[in-house]
Design a protein around this motif. Structure first.
Motif, PDB file in Angstrom:
ATOM      1  N   ARG A   1       0.866  -1.232  -0.131  1.00 52.64           N
ATOM      2  CA  ARG A   1      -0.173   0.027   0.002  1.00 52.64           C
ATOM      3  C   ARG A   1       1.021   1.272  -0.035  1.00 52.64           C
ATOM      4  O   ARG A   1       0.729   2.339  -0.513  1.00 52.64           O
ATOM      5  N   VAL A   2       1.908   1.260   0.821  1.00 51.64           N
ATOM      6  CA  VAL A   2       2.884   2.287   0.844  1.00 51.64           C
ATOM      7  C   VAL A   2       3.554   2.553  -0.581  1.00 51.64           C
ATOM      8  O   VAL A   2       3.653   3.872  -1.103  1.00 51.64           O
ATOM      9  N   MET A   3       3.951   1.459  -1.143  1.00 49.84           N
ATOM     10  CA  MET A   3       4.404   1.604  -2.653  1.00 49.84           C
ATOM     11  C   MET A   3       3.363   2.125  -3.668  1.00 49.84           C
ATOM     12  O   MET A   3       3.661   3.193  -4.380  1.00 49.84           O
ATOM     13  N   LEU A   4       2.051   1.829  -3.515  1.00 53.53           N
ATOM     14  CA  LEU A   4       0.999   2.253  -4.466  1.00 53.53           C
ATOM     15  C   LEU A   4       0.882   3.768  -4.099  1.00 53.53           C
ATOM     16  O   LEU A   4       0.674   4.475  -5.219  1.00 53.53           O
ATOM     17  N   GLN A   5       0.740   4.138  -2.971  1.00 52.23           N
ATOM     18  CA  GLN A   5       0.364   5.661  -2.514  1.00 52.23           C
ATOM     19  C   GLN A   5       1.642   6.387  -3.317  1.00 52.23           C
ATOM     20  O   GLN A   5       1.446   7.741  -3.509  1.00 52.23           O
ATOM     21  N   LEU A   6       3.073   5.996  -2.968  1.00 58.92           N
ATOM     22  CA  LEU A   6       4.094   6.801  -3.148  1.00 58.92           C
ATOM     23  C   LEU A   6       4.224   6.923  -4.757  1.00 58.92           C
ATOM     24  O   LEU A   6       4.622   7.796  -5.624  1.00 58.92           O
ATOM     25  N   ALA A   7       4.340   5.597  -5.505  1.00 65.95           N
ATOM     26  CA  ALA A   7       4.588   5.509  -6.758  1.00 65.95           C
ATOM     27  C   ALA A   7       3.512   5.699  -7.705  1.00 65.95           C
ATOM     28  O   ALA A   7       3.473   6.061  -8.831  1.00 65.95           O
ATOM     29  N   TYR A   8       2.365   5.472  -7.382  1.00 68.04           N
ATOM     30  CA  TYR A   8       0.824   5.396  -8.194  1.00 68.04           C
ATOM     31  C   TYR A   8      -0.191   6.077  -7.357  1.00 68.04           C
ATOM     32  O   TYR A   8      -1.261   5.440  -7.198  1.00 68.04           O
ATOM     33  N   PRO A   9       0.118   7.323  -7.057  1.00 63.79           N
ATOM     34  CA  PRO A   9      -1.127   7.922  -6.338  1.00 63.79           C
ATOM     35  C   PRO A   9      -2.318   7.899  -6.952  1.00 63.79           C
ATOM     36  O   PRO A   9      -3.446   8.054  -6.251  1.00 63.79           O
ATOM     37  N   THR A  10      -2.586   7.891  -8.423  1.00 64.21           N
ATOM     38  CA  THR A  10      -3.763   7.869  -8.910  1.00 64.21           C
ATOM     39  C   THR A  10      -4.659   6.360  -9.135  1.00 64.21           C
ATOM     40  O   THR A  10      -5.734   6.382  -9.407  1.00 64.21           O
ATOM     41  N   VAL A  11      -3.846   5.487  -8.559  1.00 63.29           N
ATOM     42  CA  VAL A  11      -4.471   4.107  -8.478  1.00 63.29           C
ATOM     43  C   VAL A  11      -5.099   3.789  -7.343  1.00 63.29           C
ATOM     44  O   VAL A  11      -4.721   4.174  -6.118  1.00 63.29           O
ATOM     45  N   THR A  12      -6.219   2.981  -7.366  1.00 62.40           N
ATOM     46  CA  THR A  12      -6.803   2.803  -6.133  1.00 62.40           C
ATOM     47  C   THR A  12      -7.059   1.110  -6.245  1.00 62.40           C
ATOM     48  O   THR A  12      -7.149   0.800  -7.017  1.00 62.40           O
ATOM     49  N   VAL A  13      -7.152   0.567  -5.035  1.00 57.37           N
ATOM     50  CA  VAL A  13      -7.121  -0.669  -4.667  1.00 57.37           C
ATOM     51  C   VAL A  13      -8.719  -0.949  -4.760  1.00 57.37           C
ATOM     52  O   VAL A  13      -9.240  -0.462  -3.817  1.00 57.37           O
ATOM     53  N   SER A  14      -9.126  -1.962  -5.404  1.00 59.37           N
ATOM     54  CA  SER A  14     -10.455  -2.256  -5.433  1.00 59.37           C
ATOM     55  C   SER A  14     -10.881  -3.445  -4.669  1.00 59.37           C
ATOM     56  O   SER A  14     -11.978  -3.789  -4.449  1.00 59.37           O
TER      57      SER A  14
END
Length: 99
Positions: free
Chosen positions: A16-29
């Motif tokens: 989740r941290v990786m996603l927030q930092l590297a892909y802020p426009t991506v949401t986990v569904s």
């Protein structure tokens, strides 16, 4: 959808941290532990095709890591326990962890 096992909390937090930092426009569904490994679905529609491929590979790395991460204690020496659909290390397996 199943809940995330306690042994995977660090793995999921890191993802989740990786996603927030590297892909802020991506949401986990969706994120679950069905069938004994980590399942992750994301809405990556804002990314270009190349970005989606890179993200898919990064997520797959976490899924692959879940296949050897004990669902009870989080050690990297977990293994699939066949029909039970859990990944536990030998020590937690002996203690009959409820993963």
């Amino acid at each position: 959808m199943s809940k995330i096992p306690v042994g995977w909390l660090d793995l999921v937090t890191e993802l989740r941290v990786m996603l927030q930092l590297a892909y802020p426009t991506v949401t986990v569904s969706e994120m679950s532990a069905d069938r004994g490994w980590l399942h992750v679905r994301v809405d990556d529609s804002a990314l270009a095709p190349t970005g989606r491929q890179i993200l898919d590979r990064r997520i797959q790395g976490y899924v692959t890591k879940s296949l050897s991460t004990c669902m009870c204690c989080g050690s990297g020496s977990g293994r699939d326990r066949a029909d039970r659909r859990v990944v536990t290390c030998d020590e937690c397996e002996k203690e009959s962890c409820d993963a």
